[in-house]
Design an enzyme around this catalytic site. Structure first.
Site, PDB file in Angstrom:
ATOM      1  N   SER A 125       0.837  -1.197   0.000  1.00 23.58           N
ATOM      2  CA  SER A 125       0.000   0.000   0.000  1.00 23.58           C
ATOM      3  C   SER A 125       0.879   1.258   0.000  1.00 23.58           C
ATOM      4  CB  SER A 125      -0.963  -0.030   1.199  1.00 23.58           C
ATOM      5  OG  SER A 125      -1.974   0.939   1.060  1.00 23.58           O
ATOM      6  N   GLU A 220      -2.017  -2.462  -8.043  1.00 23.30           N
ATOM      7  CA  GLU A 220      -3.306  -2.624  -7.379  1.00 23.30           C
ATOM      8  C   GLU A 220      -3.619  -1.310  -6.695  1.00 23.30           C
ATOM      9  OE1 GLU A 220      -3.927  -3.095  -3.710  1.00 23.30           O
ATOM     10  OE2 GLU A 220      -1.948  -2.250  -3.360  1.00 23.30           O
ATOM     11  N   HIS A 285      -4.611  -5.275  -1.469  1.00 23.63           N
ATOM     12  CA  HIS A 285      -5.683  -5.124  -0.487  1.00 23.63           C
ATOM     13  C   HIS A 285      -6.747  -6.211  -0.664  1.00 23.63           C
ATOM     14  CE1 HIS A 285      -3.810  -1.108  -0.694  1.00 23.63           C
ATOM     15  NE2 HIS A 285      -4.222  -0.952   0.559  1.00 23.63           N
TER      16      HIS A 285
END
Length: 317
Positions: A125, A220, A285
């Protein structure tokens, strides 16, 4: 469709030694504030693997003005640098993402980090900015995987086991199978990437690769509407950052809207690259995210039924 052959850039990144019971792991918080209950649950899992765990001084701190940060930029940078440069520490794991890594990455003494040698570094992330910095400034391969104080790690045995195997028995997880082809084909390159919005906002900084050329790009994101994903991909295309990329792996797109809409954007923006693209590859995620080594060479093969990513060397030596 076949993309690329021969030598791949970044293949010289240094791999850290694998972990064994008794190895010392330092947990840091380079980004957002960390819930104490989730942190303790994650630490219990690591200790159950026989690891000795230390928590950096500011992991549970908060910023006096900005509630989205785990302490001041200087303190978060110092925690990361001190943990990495401590010869007694074998690995540095991030507690969680959120936002803030880009604020502190410039405050790290990357020459000192490089001199300390390779260690295991784990996160995803917002930690994308640090994956890029460790590759570019420290010459170290890293692990894109679940973080200590995140529910997807704490509640998902399959995710825990995949990370444990990567850390202790990395030769057992050389091959990753998941998803299917958005665009079929086969390609060889160095695995890199992370959160799409972070890669886009990292362009032009001294800690980011000048391009993804020669790479198998993993992307992502979370909580980004389709037009914002379009904007990030368009920025990467317009800047030339995607020139020479050899393949693309698409992870999770949680809370980014209906997948059919996201998929349409991804196909539109990526199809002209002329490289294979694998979708729904199960990193990021996702409900049960896998751990993907970054900075190491691998081959991607994808068709209508399955996608396979096979690494040439284990994540850790």
């Amino acid at each position: 469709m076949t993309a690329g052959s021969g030598a791949v850039p970044d293949a010289g990144l240094r791999r850290a030694p694998r972990l064994a019971p008794g190895a010392r792991v330092a947990v840091v918080a380079p980004s957002g504030p960390v819930p104490e209950d989730l942190l303790q649950a994650g630490l219990d899992i690591l200790r159950g693997w026989g690891l000795e765990v230390t928590v950096a001084p500011h992991v549970l701190a908060g910023h006096r003005e900005f509630g989205y940060l785990a302490g001041s930029d200087a303190d978060r940078a110092a925690d990361l640098q001190n943990a990495w440069c401590d010869p007694a520490v074998d690995a540095v794991f991030c507690a969680r993402g959120g936002y803030g890594a880009q604020r502190m990455v410039d405050l790290v003494d990357w020459a000192a980090v490089r001199a300390a040698g390779p260690k295991v570094f784990l996160g995803y992330s917002d930690i994308t900015a640090l994956h890029e910095a460790f590759a570019v400034r420290a010459g170290v391969a890293t692990l894109h995987g679940p973080m200590v104080a995140v529910r997807d790690f704490i509640k998902t045995p399959a995710t825990q086991e995949h990370l444990r195997a990567t850390l202790f028995e990395p030769e057992s997880v050389l091959t990753h199978e998941a998803g299917r082809a958005l665009i079929p084909g086969r390609a060889r390159g160095v695995v890199l990437g992370g959160c799409l919005s972070l890669l886009s906002s990292d362009l032009g900084t001294p800690h980011a690769r000048p391009s993804a050329g020669g790479g198998l790009l993993c992307i992502e994101d979370v909580d980004e509407e389709d037009y914002r994903l379009d904007r990030c991909l368009t920025q990467l295309l317009r800047s030339g950052w995607l020139e020479g990329v050899r393949g693309v792996l698409l992870g999770s797109w949680v809370d980014c809207g209906p997948y059919r809409d996201v998929r349409a954007v991804l196909r539109d923006r990526l199809s002209d690259l002329g490289v294979p693209v694998a979708e729904e590859f199960g990193f990021g995620h996702a409900d049960a995210p896998r751990t993907l080594p970054f900075g190491l060479p691998a081959t991607l093969t994808t068709d209508a039924n399955r996608s396979t990513l096979r690494y040439e060397v284990p994540a850790l030596r």
